[in-house]
Structures are given as C-alpha cells and as structure tokens.
Design a protein around this motif. Structure first.
Motif, PDB file in Angstrom:
ATOM      1  N   ASP A  45       9.323  33.938  61.718  1.00  9.26           N
ATOM      2  CA  ASP A  45      11.128  33.432  60.717  1.00  9.26           C
ATOM      3  C   ASP A  45      10.570  33.923  59.269  1.00  9.26           C
ATOM      4  N   THR A  46      11.227  34.962  59.139  1.00 12.16           N
ATOM      5  CA  THR A  46      11.468  35.685  57.836  1.00 12.16           C
ATOM      6  C   THR A  46      10.740  34.789  56.479  1.00 12.16           C
ATOM      7  N   TYR A  47      12.232  34.037  56.834  1.00 13.84           N
ATOM      8  CA  TYR A  47      12.542  33.009  54.846  1.00 13.84           C
ATOM      9  C   TYR A  47      11.766  31.944  54.781  1.00 13.84           C
ATOM     10  N   SER A  48      10.776  31.782  56.087  1.00 17.92           N
ATOM     11  CA  SER A  48      10.323  30.303  56.329  1.00 17.92           C
ATOM     12  C   SER A  48       8.615  30.953  56.681  1.00 17.92           C
ATOM     13  N   HIS A  49       8.795  32.227  56.399  1.00 17.70           N
ATOM     14  CA  HIS A  49       6.457  32.726  56.036  1.00 17.70           C
ATOM     15  C   HIS A  49       5.761  32.326  57.199  1.00 17.70           C
ATOM     16  N   LYS A  50       6.401  32.379  58.809  1.00 22.67           N
ATOM     17  CA  LYS A  50       5.888  32.164  59.601  1.00 22.67           C
ATOM     18  C   LYS A  50       5.861  32.840  60.830  1.00 22.67           C
ATOM     19  N   VAL A  51       5.301  32.400  61.855  1.00 16.10           N
ATOM     20  CA  VAL A  51       5.654  32.583  63.533  1.00 16.10           C
ATOM     21  C   VAL A  51       5.269  31.585  64.078  1.00 16.10           C
ATOM     22  N   ILE A  52       6.246  31.555  64.941  1.00 14.50           N
ATOM     23  CA  ILE A  52       6.654  30.401  65.794  1.00 14.50           C
ATOM     24  C   ILE A  52       6.589  31.022  67.014  1.00 14.50           C
ATOM     25  N   GLN A  53       4.953  29.731  67.917  1.00 13.52           N
ATOM     26  CA  GLN A  53       5.013  29.814  69.579  1.00 13.52           C
ATOM     27  C   GLN A  53       6.281  28.645  70.208  1.00 13.52           C
ATOM     28  N   LEU A  54       6.680  29.148  71.228  1.00 18.09           N
ATOM     29  CA  LEU A  54       8.241  28.635  71.961  1.00 18.09           C
ATOM     30  C   LEU A  54       7.233  28.477  73.462  1.00 18.09           C
ATOM     31  N   THR A  55       7.724  27.427  74.322  1.00 18.94           N
ATOM     32  CA  THR A  55       7.698  27.876  75.694  1.00 18.94           C
ATOM     33  C   THR A  55       8.678  29.031  76.031  1.00 18.94           C
TER      34      THR A  55
ATOM     35  N   ASP B 150      -1.607  31.471  56.317  1.00 16.37           N
ATOM     36  CA  ASP B 150      -2.575  32.566  56.647  1.00 16.37           C
ATOM     37  C   ASP B 150      -2.413  34.080  55.657  1.00 16.37           C
ATOM     38  N   GLY B 151      -1.113  33.745  54.787  1.00 19.11           N
ATOM     39  CA  GLY B 151      -1.275  36.043  54.389  1.00 19.11           C
ATOM     40  C   GLY B 151      -0.353  36.370  54.800  1.00 19.11           C
ATOM     41  N   LEU B 152       1.173  35.633  55.422  1.00 16.62           N
ATOM     42  CA  LEU B 152       2.429  35.498  55.794  1.00 16.62           C
ATOM     43  C   LEU B 152       3.457  35.937  54.463  1.00 16.62           C
ATOM     44  N   LYS B 153       3.761  36.781  54.430  1.00 16.41           N
ATOM     45  CA  LYS B 153       5.194  36.921  52.837  1.00 16.41           C
ATOM     46  C   LYS B 153       6.125  37.553  53.478  1.00 16.41           C
TER      47      LYS B 153
ATOM     48  N   ALA C 224      14.504  23.869  60.837  1.00 11.66           N
ATOM     49  CA  ALA C 224      15.506  25.306  61.535  1.00 11.66           C
ATOM     50  C   ALA C 224      14.842  26.197  60.886  1.00 11.66           C
ATOM     51  N   LEU C 225      15.745  27.034  61.598  1.00 12.48           N
ATOM     52  CA  LEU C 225      15.196  28.605  61.354  1.00 12.48           C
ATOM     53  C   LEU C 225      16.282  29.418  60.133  1.00 12.48           C
ATOM     54  N   THR C 226      15.142  29.974  59.690  1.00 10.13           N
ATOM     55  CA  THR C 226      15.457  30.832  58.311  1.00 10.13           C
ATOM     56  C   THR C 226      15.983  31.832  57.803  1.00 10.13           C
ATOM     57  N   GLY C 227      15.167  32.592  59.283  1.00 10.06           N
ATOM     58  CA  GLY C 227      15.446  34.335  59.269  1.00 10.06           C
ATOM     59  C   GLY C 227      14.606  34.767  60.508  1.00 10.06           C
ATOM     60  N   PRO C 228      15.269  34.600  61.635  1.00  9.31           N
ATOM     61  CA  PRO C 228      14.899  34.793  62.663  1.00  9.31           C
ATOM     62  C   PRO C 228      14.862  36.676  63.235  1.00  9.31           C
TER      63      PRO C 228
END
Length: 647
Positions: free
Chosen positions: A585-595, A609-612, A566-570
């Motif tokens: 996605d800011t609050y999960s500290h991620k970059v997500i890849q979609l089709t 990977d150092g994302l905060k 679930a997205l927490t801050g797109p």
C-alpha cells in the motif's frame, strides 16, 4: 628451561586436547595421542568402528586392534604405552620444570640440588645464598635487580623481555610495519627497510590501550554470545511448548472425530432399540388378542361339550341353533405378514476409505514471513543506479531468480528504459542492464532463468533470458498497450491495460487474446498476481480495494477495508508458502498481510522499517522479501519473534 619449554610445546603436546600428554600411546603411523583423546575421537568415527580399527586424527591411517570383538574402550586400552614420550614428560614436562625452578642454577651445573632463594631479573637465573654472594661480587653483575625467588608475581613483572633470535639481546623496539617487538640487532639486520619503528616504552601505552579496547570488544562479544545462548534456549523452550500445544490440538481434533463417531453409533443403537421395541409391542398385542380368542373358544367348548353330553335334547338343540351358524366356517383368518427383522448393513470398503481420507488437520513447519509471529529485519539494500543511467532510477517492480545457484535480483527501471539484473559473485557485486525500446512497466517470472516484460508504449511484451546477464529472447507485438502482466501457464499470460471495462486479457505467447476476465471494481489493473490456485489477484492504485477472481472470472473476494485501514494506493502483490497474500500500500508506506480468503492479518512492514512509497514486491525461495522504494530494493529477512527477547 627454554629448551624444556620448547620440547614440551612442540613435541610433548597432544594435538587433540592441546595439553601435555596424559597416558600417551603411539599408533602404527607413529603419531602419539592421549589414550582418552583417542577413545573420544574413535567413538565419533562410525566407519572406523565398523572396520574394527583406530583412525589416526592427524593422517587418517588405520591402526588394527589386537581384539576386534572387544569394546572400543578396550581397543584403546590395549595400545602400547609410549615409554619414550612418557620419559621425556617426566624429565622435561611441567612437573620437572616446576621442580627445577626452585633449584639454584649454579649449583645445578655442578650436579647439586641446592634450593634457590633469589632470582636475578637480568640473568634470569635463581641462586642460593652462597651463589648470590658470588654473583654480587662481580662488578658487572652487582647492579642487577634481585627479588625473592618465591615471589612469582614480582618475578613475572621484573622478567626481562629477551629476543628469541638474539637470546642475549633485550627487546627494546617495536616495528609497526611488521607488528613485531624486536631488539636493536633485529632492527639493523631484518627491519632496515621498514618505515615505522618505535621504542617499546613509547609503544607500551598504545599496545596496552589497544588490548584494553580489544578486551572491551571481547566482553561485548561474550555478552552477545551469552544473550544468543539464552535466546536459543528460550527458542528451545518455545519449540517444546509449541509442539505440546499442537499435540493437544491434534488430540482434541481426534476426540472431536471420536465423539462424532460415538454420536453416530448411538443414533444407530437407538434406531435398533426403537425398531425392535415396535416389533415387540406389535407381537405382544397379537398375543393378547390370541389369548382373548383362546379364552372365548375354551368357554364355547365347555358350553358345547355340556350340551352334547346332556340327556336333554332341548338344551342340545338350543346350543346348536345359537352357535352352529356362527362357527360353521371356522378357519384361520390371520393373514397378516410375519414381522420384519431388524438388520444392520455396512460397506467396510467404503468405511475404510472414509477413514483413510479423514484429515484431522495438517502439520507444517513455517518460517520467515509465512510465520505470522515473525519479525522483519532489514538484511541489505540494493542501489539500482547504473553508470549508463540518464535519470534517477524508478523501480515499479522486482523479481528474484536463482540462476545456476546464483541469486539474481531483476528490476524494471521505468525512467532509464532498461531491465537490470543484480547479483554477487565473489568478490564483487555485478550490475547489468538491457536497454528496451521504451519504458518497461511490469515483469512476469516465466522460469528461474526467463522473464517477460511489458513495454506498453511500444505495444510490446518482450521475453528475456537471464544468464545472469539479461539477454533479449523475443518481442511479442500486442494489439493493446498492456501495463499489468503476470504468468498464468507455460502457454498463457495475463495482461491488463487502461480503459478496458473492468477486465484483464488472457494471451497466448504470440500476443493473441484468448478471452477476457472480469475484475469487478478494478477498472484499470496496475498489478496482477496469479496464486497457487490459479486465482488472479488484481490491484489498482486509484481504487481502495484488492480483488481476487478465478481464471474463469468468478469472484473469490474483494478486500475493501475502511477507517484507519483503508487502502491508499494498493500496488505490488505476492503470496507466501502458506497462501497468505502480501500487498503493498504505497501511500501508507506499508506491506499488509492477508489470509488466502482476504482477511486482514497484520502490517508486516511500515515506514518504521524504512519503507517510503513502496511499489513492487516479491519473495524468493530462501524466504527473503524484496520491496522497491524509488531507486532502491530493500531486502528483508524474518526472524522468530520471542516474547521478552534479550538483545
């Protein structure tokens, strides 16, 4: 021996192979090379081969060959040998030196070739037994250390370290300033102004330790190079395997199309058989009917013929009365149409066009993040703090430009009310900033040298020229406070504001609203991105969804994952060269890849990977991925992931 070594090193060595000449040949420019080296070099010069000449590896002058029509091997073979060079090699080359090494130095001066049995470490000369006795009889020489002339290892270890400038002086000092081993005479003449000179005995352990450490580093580098070679070979194997798999897939696609054509062919052939069978059955039935009628007519004919030939009038009239009325109007009553003919019609032009337009699929080379098997590697980090900053920088968006061949990173610093550009021009990096009327929010890339920036609290959108320094071009006054901003076309922008009833506005370059586009579940768009199909991709930090709509407002997809995904801050959005969507996605500290259609592919960047608290994101033309984290821009590159990779 020193003269022979100097002659060999400076004048009898081929500059190509760096070894003593073998079969030397001199060109017209008077440069000499090994014939084998010349042949290898000439074969790498197609222009020279075309002009039928041998190029000089040193000065590039061409030497004409005597028989241009012969192979290149014969060109070099026809060069005249250098007898002078060969003679010097014979006299002073390694073989000659090796022969002289075992001849008594004193006897050699007298023209004798007496074998040497001993070597003096101080005199650095070899002696026969007789000359050694004379050497030891001299008071100044009798204390010199003598070793067996055939013991090369011991001779090397006992060899005196003599000064090249003052050949009779032994080197005993080391100048740390000049990093040179010197004798006392050199020290008093050339190194008087040097600050740090030490004895060789003191320096030897340090030099030995330094060289040992250097050797350890070289071993590590050797191992790294070996691993890289193994890795590259594994890449070759994987590329070949991947190519074979793709070829197999293409053949399967072709076979599927062929099977489809064969099915269509069978359908047509079956239809021909069915149609022909129906016609044949109908005609066979007609023939059967006609055969029955024929049989009936034959029987009637015979009955009537007998009555006519009979002499009994009663029989004749009886027959006449029974059949005459029935057959008084005998005529052909078969008025059925002739059977149809099966035909095959086709349009070859249409068929050819269909075949031409047939696409088995696409073959493309993908790299970087576009390759879904790639792995991210942090390339470098940009600290966006500038000297004139009053607060810590806060970066919500980033874009990358290429201005006159220079890669420029552009960020909007929300806290310091400025637009900043970062670029590297040797030898130093450069930071420039443009102060704005209020806090900037988003950046829309207009071209490789221009951007538009939303300044919502001033009801402005400003355009900036990047030279690579930022220069204000124009200020567009807007009727609303626009936060989200994206480039739609050379004459149109897409902008979003808060409390806008689930929509974004299409603006012209004067700020006029042309129309509004529905954004579905997104009420207050934070980020807008326009993909290659001119679809709008919209995110909002407070809504756990990503929405894509056409520029006409038709829904493309809504991505609303649940559970752990679930997205927490797109927030920030960009796309790859293959159309895949990258979402921060800011609050999960991620970059997500979609089709392209909004299907999950993978988490390409995480907190590991150092994302905060990442926010802004963009891709440049070189495949580098830029992500903002507070006051930093982290720049990632992507490498091919190979199973069991050796590190």
């Amino acid at each position: 021996m020193a003269t022979a070594k100097k002659l060999t090193d400076n004048h009898l060595t081929c500059v190509i192979c760096t070894e003593v000449f073998t079969d030397p040949a001199t060109l017209e420019c008077n440069h000499t090379f090994c014939k084998s080296c010349l042949l290898k070099y000439t074969n790498t010069q197609p222009d020279a081969i075309q002009t039928k000449c041998i190029p000089c590896p040193s000065c590039r002058q061409l030497t004409k060959v005597t028989n241009p029509d012969s192979p290149v091997e014969e060109w070099v073979g026809q060069l005249k040998p250098s007898h002078v060079i060969q003679g010097l090699i014979d006299d002073f080359g390694p073989r000659a030196e090796a022969a002289d090494v075992n001849i008594c130095s004193v006897c050699k001066q007298q023209g004798k070739t007496t074998p040497a049995l001993s070597w003096c470490s101080v005199c650095d000369d070899v002696f026969c037994d007789g000359c050694l006795k004379m050497h030891n009889m001299m008071p100044m020489l009798r204390d010199h250390e003598i070793v067996n002339a055939s013991d090369a290892t011991k001779r090397k270890s006992k060899h005196r370290f003599m000064c090249k400038t003052h050949k009779d002086k032994q080197i005993e000092l080391f100048c740390k300033d000049c990093r040179m081993a010197i004798c006392y005479t050199c020290c008093s003449i050339k190194h008087r102004k040097c600050d740090d000179v030490d004895t060789l005995d003191s320096m030897t352990p340090i030099v030995r330790e330094h060289l040992s450490n250097q050797n350890q580093e070289l071993k590590i580098k050797m191992k790294t190079s070996e691993n890289k070679i193994i890795f590259k070979k594994s890449q070759i194997k994987e590329i070949n395997s991947n190519a074979q798999n793709i070829k197999d897939d293409i053949r399967k696609s072709r076979q599927a199309v062929v099977d489809m054509i064969l099915r269509k062919e069978k359908q047509l052939l079956d239809k021909v058989d069915r149609s022909s069978d129906e016609q044949l059955h109908a005609i066979q039935a007609e023939i059967k009917s006609q055969e029955i009628e024929l049989q009936m007519y034959q029987q009637q004919y015979e009955f009537t013929a007998n009555a006519v030939t009979s002499n009994c009038e009663r029989d004749m009239y009886a027959v006449y009365e029974s059949v005459c009325e029935a057959y008084t109007d005998i005529r052909d009553t078969d008025n059925r149409p002739a059977p149809g003919r099966v035909v095959f019609t086709h349009d070859m032009d249409k068929l050819s066009k269909a075949v031409d337009e047939l696409q088995l699929g696409e073959v493309a080379v993908v790299s970087g993040v576009s390759d879904r098997q790639s792995t991210p590697v942090l390339h470098h980090t940009i600290d966006c703090e500038a000297d004139r900053d009053e607060e810590d920088p806060f970066l919500s968006v980033v874009t990358a430009l290429t201005v006159d061949g220079i890669n420029v990173t552009v960020v909007a610093d929300h806290n310091n009310k400025s637009l900043k550009t970062y670029y590297t021009s040797k030898p130093n990096p450069h930071v420039n900033q443009l102060l704005l009327s209020n806090r900037p929010w988003r950046i829309a890339k207009l071209s490789e040298s221009q951007v538009a920036v939303s300044v919502p609290r001033s009801n402005e959108i400003v355009t900036v020229n990047v030279t690579p320094e930022p220069v204000l071009l124009s200020t567009i006054k807007t009727s609303k406070r626009y936060y989200a901003l994206a480039y739609l076309s050379p004459s149109q922008l897409v902008a979003g504001t808060y409390r806008q009833s689930h929509s974004v506005d299409i603006l012209d370059m004067t700020g006029k609203i042309l129309k509004s586009i529905n954004t579905g579940v997104i009420e207050n768009p934070d980020y807008i991105y326009v993909d290659s199909n001119n679809n709008l991709i919209v995110s909002e930090a407070l809504v756990s969804s990503l929405v894509s709509v056409t520029s006409e407002g038709e829904a493309v997809f809504t991505y609303t994952p649940t559970g752990d995904r679930a997205l927490t801050g797109p927030r920030g959005i960009t796309t790859t060269s293959t159309g895949d969507i990258l979402l921060v996605d800011t609050y999960s500290h991620k970059v997500i890849q979609l089709t392209e259609s909004g299907q999950f592919v993978r988490d390409i960047l995480t907190q590991q990977d150092g994302l905060k608290y990442p926010r802004g994101i963009c891709l440049d033309g070189g495949g580098f991925l830029y992500v903002t984290c507070d006051q930093y821009v982290k720049v990632f590159t992507f490498v091919k992931s190979v199973h069991n990779q050796i590190t």
